[in-house]
Design an enzyme around this catalytic site. Structure first.
Site, mmCIF file in Angstrom:
data_model
loop_
_atom_site.group_PDB
_atom_site.id
_atom_site.type_symbol
_atom_site.label_atom_id
_atom_site.label_comp_id
_atom_site.label_asym_id
_atom_site.label_seq_id
_atom_site.Cartn_x
_atom_site.Cartn_y
_atom_site.Cartn_z
ATOM 1 N N ASP A 22 0.861 -1.185 0.000
ATOM 2 C CA ASP A 22 0.000 0.000 0.000
ATOM 3 C C ASP A 22 0.898 1.236 0.000
ATOM 4 O OD1 ASP A 22 -1.836 1.982 0.526
ATOM 5 O OD2 ASP A 22 -2.154 1.402 2.623
ATOM 6 N N ASN A 24 -0.443 4.552 -0.290
ATOM 7 C CA ASN A 24 -1.119 5.813 0.073
ATOM 8 C C ASN A 24 -1.942 5.703 1.353
ATOM 9 O OD1 ASN A 24 -3.083 4.162 -0.883
ATOM 10 N ND2 ASN A 24 -3.896 5.575 -2.428
ATOM 11 N N ASP A 26 -4.298 3.712 2.438
ATOM 12 C CA ASP A 26 -5.733 3.371 2.503
ATOM 13 C C ASP A 26 -5.960 1.901 2.865
ATOM 14 O OD1 ASP A 26 -4.966 2.119 0.179
ATOM 15 O OD2 ASP A 26 -6.427 3.125 -1.123
ATOM 16 N N ASP A 30 -1.407 -1.249 -4.088
ATOM 17 C CA ASP A 30 -1.643 -0.498 -5.318
ATOM 18 C C ASP A 30 -0.410 -0.569 -6.231
ATOM 19 O OD1 ASP A 30 0.153 1.339 -4.082
ATOM 20 O OD2 ASP A 30 -1.539 2.217 -2.998
ATOM 21 N N ASP A 201 -8.011 -15.784 -17.367
ATOM 22 C CA ASP A 201 -8.920 -16.361 -16.383
ATOM 23 C C ASP A 201 -9.883 -17.342 -17.076
ATOM 24 O OD1 ASP A 201 -9.858 -16.205 -13.581
ATOM 25 O OD2 ASP A 201 -11.711 -15.443 -14.462
ATOM 26 N N GLU A 265 -5.420 -20.129 -17.250
ATOM 27 C CA GLU A 265 -5.970 -20.845 -16.092
ATOM 28 C C GLU A 265 -6.830 -21.976 -16.643
ATOM 29 O OE1 GLU A 265 -8.819 -20.479 -12.189
ATOM 30 O OE2 GLU A 265 -9.373 -19.567 -14.080
HETATM 31 C C1 NOJ Z 1 -10.557 -17.884 -11.429
HETATM 32 C C2 NOJ Z 1 -9.911 -16.850 -10.561
HETATM 33 O O1 NOJ Z 1 -8.600 -17.252 -10.272
HETATM 34 C C3 NOJ Z 1 -10.780 -16.724 -9.333
HETATM 35 O O2 NOJ Z 1 -10.162 -15.948 -8.332
HETATM 36 C C4 NOJ Z 1 -12.104 -16.142 -9.752
HETATM 37 O O3 NOJ Z 1 -12.967 -16.094 -8.636
HETATM 38 C C5 NOJ Z 1 -12.754 -16.997 -10.852
HETATM 39 N N1 NOJ Z 1 -11.831 -17.388 -11.872
HETATM 40 C C6 NOJ Z 1 -13.853 -16.230 -11.524
HETATM 41 O O4 NOJ Z 1 -13.307 -15.208 -12.306
#
Ligand code: NOJ
Length: 534
Positions: A22, A24, A26, A30, A201, A265
């Site tokens: 962090d 700043n 908060d 970041d 993702d 992923e």
């Molecule tokens: C996989 C991501 O790594 C996870 O963190 C997320 O909740 C799900 N996909 C949905 O986007």
């Protein structure tokens, strides 16, 4: 010889930006905070950082619900900070990989706000809509990965929309070519800024069955996670057409100089299916191998996963290994039960298998999961399943930089967004201690960098007693780990120990094997290795 491709030879470090630094006050990490820690990352020796989503998000799923793909979450900074990060990281030889979320957007993305405004809306068909069954019920039996039906009824237009995750994460309709065009632009936007690649993702799941057929029900022979869902996700993920999309993205990424990388992923349950995401070298550059993450820390189990992976990934492909991420319990807790000896064997393996290691922030100092109380929960999974320990907050707590208030993560007067774990374990102390886990990891990374065997050499499992796992890399480097609490003898090793998990064996000369203490491991170099190959 090294391959000359940075992402094959190098180490990737995953940063959960909210929890790294962090800048700043908060209580939220970041981008300027990441920039501040670049010297540390250079010192550690990593080649690239992968940042969990930094784009605009209402944070229903902490960044994985995107409301603007081409802008930065204000709490993290702005586009100028991204440019500065890319530039300053490059000055230290570090590339920046971002996270892209093409399976779904936020329900507050203007595309979805428009889509739900009426059946004839401009973006209606960008998402997956279906009529209720005759009795008003869900269009089919699909369930969300987070639990409950994968459909939510939109009262205004009378149809259901699909969400494989939260209701606030409507799935895109990848049969619509306008969606594909929009994502091409998003990729180009970031690639043109100098981003080295993307972690994609749900890379296996973006295309859905066009007819929205029911998933077959789970049977008692299915793996536990399939049984827990009650169905096999046959029609709502991993459709054959997803490979066309990945091939297209690869072409797009390869057009850049240097080519941008795609790290997927690929959350599939078997290695054979994972292997398909490499195509014939024309899909993902790297496909995450979750079978490894979910295997137990046992010699036979891990060796089997690695052997199968070696067989399955095509010659043109390249494995990628990880032991933790923001979705699973940290390796120190999951595999190692807080035992540093176990962690060292795990990290030694991670950094010496054939493939690209991805190191999750904090694992290099042995951070365990941080216990989270109900009032501190942030993760929607955690809230939904409380008190079941299925939430992901424990592995997402702030990085522990030093042992004073705020842990070096923040100087916020208020509590940070997630509680800070036990800062007795921290970077500053471990940097000063040559015997620490951090020094061990740094030395391993440095060794990899100077060792063509470890960077690119073939993997060959060697014959070794039960509970030990030994493998040769390339011509002359052998790794042996004892994954048990007993002393065990691994025969036929000769040469010099380069690095041992205890560090007490470094430099030792071996003539005819090595006795490994409980949960001990070593890398050994010999100009002429004659250990029998399994
Ligand atoms: C996989 C991501 O790594 C996870 O963190 C997320 O909740 C799900 N996909 C949905 O986007």
């Amino acid at each position: 010889m090294s391959s000359g491709q940075w992402w094959r030879d190098g180490v990737i470090y995953q940063i959960y930006v909210r929890s790294f630094q962090d800048s700043n006050g908060d209580g939220i990490g970041d981008l300027p905070g990441v920039i501040r820690r670049l010297d540390y990352l250079q010192w550690l020796g990593v080649d690239a950082i992968w940042l969990s989503p930094i784009t605009v998000s209402p944070d229903a799923d902490y960044g994985y619900d995107v409301a603007d793909y081409c802008n930065v979450q204000p709490a993290f900074g702005d586009l100028g900070d991204v440019d500065r990060l890319i530039r300053e990281a490059a000055e230290r030889g570090i590339r920046v990989i971002l996270d892209i979320v093409p399976n779904h957007s936020s329900d507050r993305h203007p595309w979805f706000t428009d889509a739900r405004s009426g059946r004839g809306a401009r973006h209606r068909d960008w998402y997956v809509w279906a009529d209720p069954k005759a009795d008003g019920g869900y269009p089919n039996n699909w369930v969300s990965a987070f639990g409950g039906p994968a459909w939510t009824r939109d009262e205004h237009t009378g149809q259901y929309y699909l969400h494989n995750f939260l209701a606030q994460q409507p799935d895109f309709n990848w049969w619509n070519s306008e969606v594909a065009d929009a994502f091409d632009e998003i990729y180009r936007f970031w690639f043109d800024r100098g981003v080295a690649g993307f972690r994609i993702d749900v890379a296996h799941g973006i295309v859905k069955d066009r007819e929205l057929r029911d998933n077959p029900l789970a049977t008692k022979d299915d793996p536990p996670d399939v049984r827990a869902l009650g169905q096999r996700m046959v029609y709502n993920i991993d459709r054959p057409e997803v490979h066309d999309v990945l091939r297209h993205w690869r072409t797009l990424a390869d057009r850049y100089q240097p080519p941008r990388i795609l790290l997927g992923e690929t959350y599939v349950i078997d290695i054979r299916t994972m292997g398909r995401f490499y195509g014939i070298g024309d899909e993902l550059n790297l496909a995450f191998n979750f079978t490894f993450v979910h295997a137990p820390l046992q010699a036979a189990a891990l060796a089997e996963v690695v052997a199968e992976t070696e067989l399955i990934i095509p010659e043109v492909g390249w494995p990628v290994w990880t032991v933790s991420n923001h979705d699973v319990s940290r390796v120190m807790s999951r595999w190692c039960e807080g035992d540093e000896r176990k962690l060292r064997t795990a990290l030694l393996s991670l950094l010496t298998l054939r493939g690209t290691p991805v190191l999750y922030y904090g694992d290099e100092i042995g951070m365990p999961d941080t216990p989270i109380r109900k009032a501190e929960l942030r993760d929607p999974m955690g809230k939904r399943h409380w008190p079941a320990p299925r939430g992901r907050d424990p592995e997402r707590t702030p990085m522990q930089w030093h042992n004073e208030t705020g842990g070096g993560f923040t100087n916020a007067a208020l509590e940070p967004w997630l509680p800070i774990g036990d800062t007795a374990r921290n970077v500053e102390d471990q940097q000063a201690d040559p015997g620490s886990i951090l020094s061990f990891v740094r030395d391993l990374i440095a060794l990899r960098r100077t060792s063509p065997d470890l960077q690119a050499g073939q993997y060959r499992q060697l014959t070794s007693p039960g509970d030990t796992w030994a493998w040769q890399r390339g011509d002359a480097t052998v790794v042996a780990v004892n994954l048990s609490g007993r002393r065990l003898f691994v025969p036929d090793l000769a040469g010099r120990v380069l690095i041992s998990t205890t560090r007490s064996r470094d430099g030792e000369r071996l003539h005819d094997g090595i006795v490994l203490g409980p949960w001990e491991g070593a890398i050994c170099f010999s100009a002429s290795t004659s250990a029998p190959v399994r």
